[in-house]
Write an enzyme that holds these catalytic residues in place. Structure first.
Site, mmCIF file in Angstrom:
data_model
loop_
_atom_site.group_PDB
_atom_site.id
_atom_site.type_symbol
_atom_site.label_atom_id
_atom_site.label_comp_id
_atom_site.label_asym_id
_atom_site.label_seq_id
_atom_site.Cartn_x
_atom_site.Cartn_y
_atom_site.Cartn_z
ATOM 1 N N TYR A 138 -12.389 -15.507 -10.934
ATOM 2 C CA TYR A 138 -12.433 -16.828 -10.308
ATOM 3 C C TYR A 138 -13.694 -17.546 -10.788
ATOM 4 C CZ TYR A 138 -11.512 -20.224 -6.545
ATOM 5 O OH TYR A 138 -11.236 -21.356 -5.823
ATOM 6 N N SER A 139 -13.849 -17.588 -12.102
ATOM 7 C CA SER A 139 -14.978 -18.265 -12.734
ATOM 8 C C SER A 139 -14.531 -18.689 -14.126
ATOM 9 C CB SER A 139 -16.205 -17.350 -12.807
ATOM 10 O OG SER A 139 -15.894 -16.144 -13.478
ATOM 11 N N ASP A 174 -23.134 -5.552 -9.854
ATOM 12 C CA ASP A 174 -22.429 -6.836 -9.928
ATOM 13 C C ASP A 174 -22.624 -7.554 -8.594
ATOM 14 O OD1 ASP A 174 -20.772 -8.966 -10.356
ATOM 15 O OD2 ASP A 174 -18.945 -7.794 -10.659
ATOM 16 N N ILE A 175 -23.519 -8.560 -8.591
ATOM 17 C CA ILE A 175 -23.816 -9.323 -7.371
ATOM 18 C C ILE A 175 -22.810 -10.457 -7.244
ATOM 19 C CG2 ILE A 175 -25.533 -10.707 -6.158
ATOM 20 C CD1 ILE A 175 -27.711 -9.262 -7.682
ATOM 21 N N CYS A 177 -19.195 -9.696 -6.703
ATOM 22 C CA CYS A 177 -18.230 -9.060 -7.615
ATOM 23 C C CYS A 177 -16.824 -9.618 -7.506
ATOM 24 C CB CYS A 177 -18.211 -7.558 -7.368
ATOM 25 S SG CYS A 177 -17.595 -7.084 -5.725
ATOM 26 N N GLY A 178 -16.569 -10.476 -6.529
ATOM 27 C CA GLY A 178 -15.227 -11.032 -6.403
ATOM 28 C C GLY A 178 -14.192 -9.949 -6.172
ATOM 29 N N GLY A 180 -13.358 -7.711 -8.267
ATOM 30 C CA GLY A 180 -13.639 -6.535 -9.077
ATOM 31 C C GLY A 180 -13.318 -6.667 -10.545
ATOM 32 N N GLU A 202 -11.663 -9.812 2.249
ATOM 33 C CA GLU A 202 -10.442 -9.793 1.451
ATOM 34 C C GLU A 202 -10.729 -9.319 0.031
ATOM 35 O OE1 GLU A 202 -7.078 -10.799 2.089
ATOM 36 O OE2 GLU A 202 -7.644 -10.595 4.191
ATOM 37 N N CYS A 360 -12.611 -31.083 -10.063
ATOM 38 C CA CYS A 360 -13.595 -30.255 -10.756
ATOM 39 C C CYS A 360 -13.335 -30.246 -12.263
ATOM 40 C CB CYS A 360 -13.582 -28.836 -10.201
ATOM 41 S SG CYS A 360 -14.289 -28.693 -8.540
#
Length: 388
Positions: A138-139, A174-175, A177-178, A180, A202, A360
Site C-alpha cells: 500500500y505504497s 520493518d517499521i 510493516c503493513g 507484510g 487487521e 492523490c
C-alpha cells in the site's frame, strides 16, 4: 454508482458563490457542466457556497454526497493544483484549526498512534486485497521497467532490499510493516529474519498469515516501544503518520536500534514546503493526524544521529500506482461490498475511496507531492553505492 449513471447536471444558479468559483477557475481549463473529462458536473445548487465556506473539506464531502461529478477527478485535481489552487482552496478556519491543534498538541502521541489504524487500515483486509495487487503493498510502486502494478510493486520491494544490501542471516526491522509485503519478500528472497511492527490489528492478522513458515515476527506495536538492535531497518509509507513533534524521537530511535555498520531506508511521501498542516478532508476521512514531511524537516531532525547516503525521488510513479488501485476498486466494488456491513459498503464510502485515490493521483502528477526513498547510515566510514 459510477459517473456514467449520474443524472443530467442542473442549470447553474445565478448567484455570487458561483461567480466567485468561476473566477477562481479562470485559466485552469475547467468548466462548470462542460464536456471534458476534467469538467465539473453540478448536481446541487448549494455546492458553490459549500466550497467557499469549507474549502477542500466541503469539496470532498460534497462529492461523497453526490453534489458534483467529474469523469476524471485525477485530471480535475491536476488542473486545480497546477492552477495554484492548492493552499488557497482550504478554508481559513480549517487551516487555522489544524495549525492550533498541531502547535499545542502532539497529534501523533502514543495514545493517538493507533487511530489511523482503526479509521483507515482496519477498514478490512478484503477491501485492500481487492484494491491492491498480490504483494499487498500500500505504497508507491517503482515503474522504471514495469508495465503492471504487480511488476512495479515487486520492483519497489526488490529496490528496497538492494539498497539495504541485505544478506542471509541479517535481521531486518520493518517499521510500519503493513500486510507484510516487505517482510515476506525479504525473508523469502534474501534469507533474512524480519521483525515487523504495525498499529493495525487487521494488518497484523493478515501479515502473520502471509508470512507463515518464514522467519518473520509481526507485532502490534508503536515504534517508540522498540528495543534491541537490528542489522537493517526499513520504514515504507509510515513516516507520514509520525508528525513533526516526533521526528527527532523517530530518528533517534532508529539510530539507537542500528549497529555502527547498519543502514536505514525511509520511504515516504514528501511535501514541497515545511508546513504543519494537512488537507482537512484527508485528515478527517483517510489519515487522521497525518502530516507530510519536507526535505528540510527530514534533514533537520536526522542530522544529529544519522547520515544521508542516498536520496531518490520517484514521485511521478505514484500517479500510475494510484490509478491502478482506482481501476481495481471500480472493477471489484460490488464484490467488495458483499464482504462488509452497511457502514463500510455504502455508496458514500465508495465515493470517498474513489475521490481519495483520484485526487492523490492528480497531486502527484502536478508535482504537488513527492515520493522519497532516503538511505541513512550511522556515518562510520561506510562507502555506500546506491542501486537503481
Amino acid at each position: 454508482m459510477t459517473s456514467d449513471a449520474r443524472p443530467h447536471p442542473i442549470a447553474l444558479p445565478n448567484n455570487r458563490p458561483r461567480l466567485i468559483i468561476e473566477q477562481l477557475l479562470e485559466g485552469s481549463g475547467i468548466r462548470l457542466n462542460g464536456p471534458e473529462p476534467h469538467d465539473i458536473q453540478i448536481y446541487h445548487p448549494d455546492l458553490f457556497a459549500r466550497i467557499l465556506h469549507q474549502g477542500t473539506l466541503g469539496l470532498g464531502e460534497a462529492y461523497m454526497d453526490g453534489w458534483w461529478e467529474a469523469r476524471r477527478i485525477d485530471q480535475l485535481a491536476h488542473r486545480l493544483l497546477r492552477h495554484g489552487l492548492g493552499q488557497r482552496s482550504r478554508s481559513a478556519a480549517s487551516h487555522l484549526f489544524y495549525r492550533l491543534q498541531a502547535g499545542f498538541f502532539n497529534l501523533q502521541s502514543r495514545a493517538r498512534a493507533y487511530q489511523v489504524g482503526e479509521v483507515h487500515y482496519d477498514l478490512g483486509n478484503d477491501l485492500f486485497r481487492y484494491m491492491l495487487d498480490d504483494t499487498m503493498c500500500y505504497s508507491c510502486g517503482y515503474w522504471r521497467q514495469a508495465t503492471t502494478l504487480h511488476q512495479a510493486q515487486l520492483a519497489k520491494l526488490d529496490l528496497v532490499c538492494r539498497k539495504l544490501a541485505l544478506r542471509p542471516g541479517m535481521h531486518l526491522l520493518d517499521i510500519g510493516c503493513g500486510w507484510g509485503s516487505l517482510a515476506e519478500h525479504a525473508a523469502r528472497h534474501y534469507g533474512v529474519s524480519v521483525t515487523g511492527i504495525t498499529i493495525s490489528r487487521e494488518q497484523v492478522a493478515l501479515a502473520r498469515e502471509r508470512c507463515q513458515g518464514l522467519p518473520v515476527d509481526i507485532q502490534l506495536a508503536d515504534y517508540r516501544d522498540l528495543q534491541g538492535q537490528y542489522d537493517r531497518i526499513a520504514s515504507i509509507g509510515m513516516f507520514e503518520h509520525v508528525g513533526q513533534r516526533n521526528y527527532t524521537t523517530f530518528f533517534r530511535t532508529v539510530a539507537d536500534l542500528l549497529p555502527d555498520d547498519g543502514l536505514f531506508l525511509l520511504h515516504t511521501i514528501g511535501s514541497n514546503t515545511s508546513r504543519i498542516t494537512a488537507d482537512p478532508w484527508i485528515h478527517r476521512y483517510i489519515f487522521p493526524n497525518g502530516v507530510l514531511p519536507s526535505a528540510r524537516q527530514i534533514c533537520q531532525h536526522s542530522e544529529e544521529t544519522l547520515m544521508v547516503e542516498d536520496w531518490q525521488n520517484f514521485g511521478p510513479d505514484y500517479d500510475p500506482t494510484l490509478l491502478a488501485w482506482l481501476a481495481n476498486l471500480d472493477a471489484c466494488w460490488h464484490d467488495i461490498a458483499r464482504h462488509y456491513n452497511t457502514r463500510h459498503c455504502n455508496e458514500r464510502t465508495y465515493r470517498m475511496l474513489r475521490y481519495y485515490l483520484a485526487i492523490c493521483a492528480g497531486a502527484f502528477r502536478a508535482r504537488y507531492l513527492q515520493l522519497w526513498q532516503v538511505v541513512f547510515s550511522r556515518g562510520r566510514e561506510l562507502r555506500y553505492d546506491a542501486p537503481r
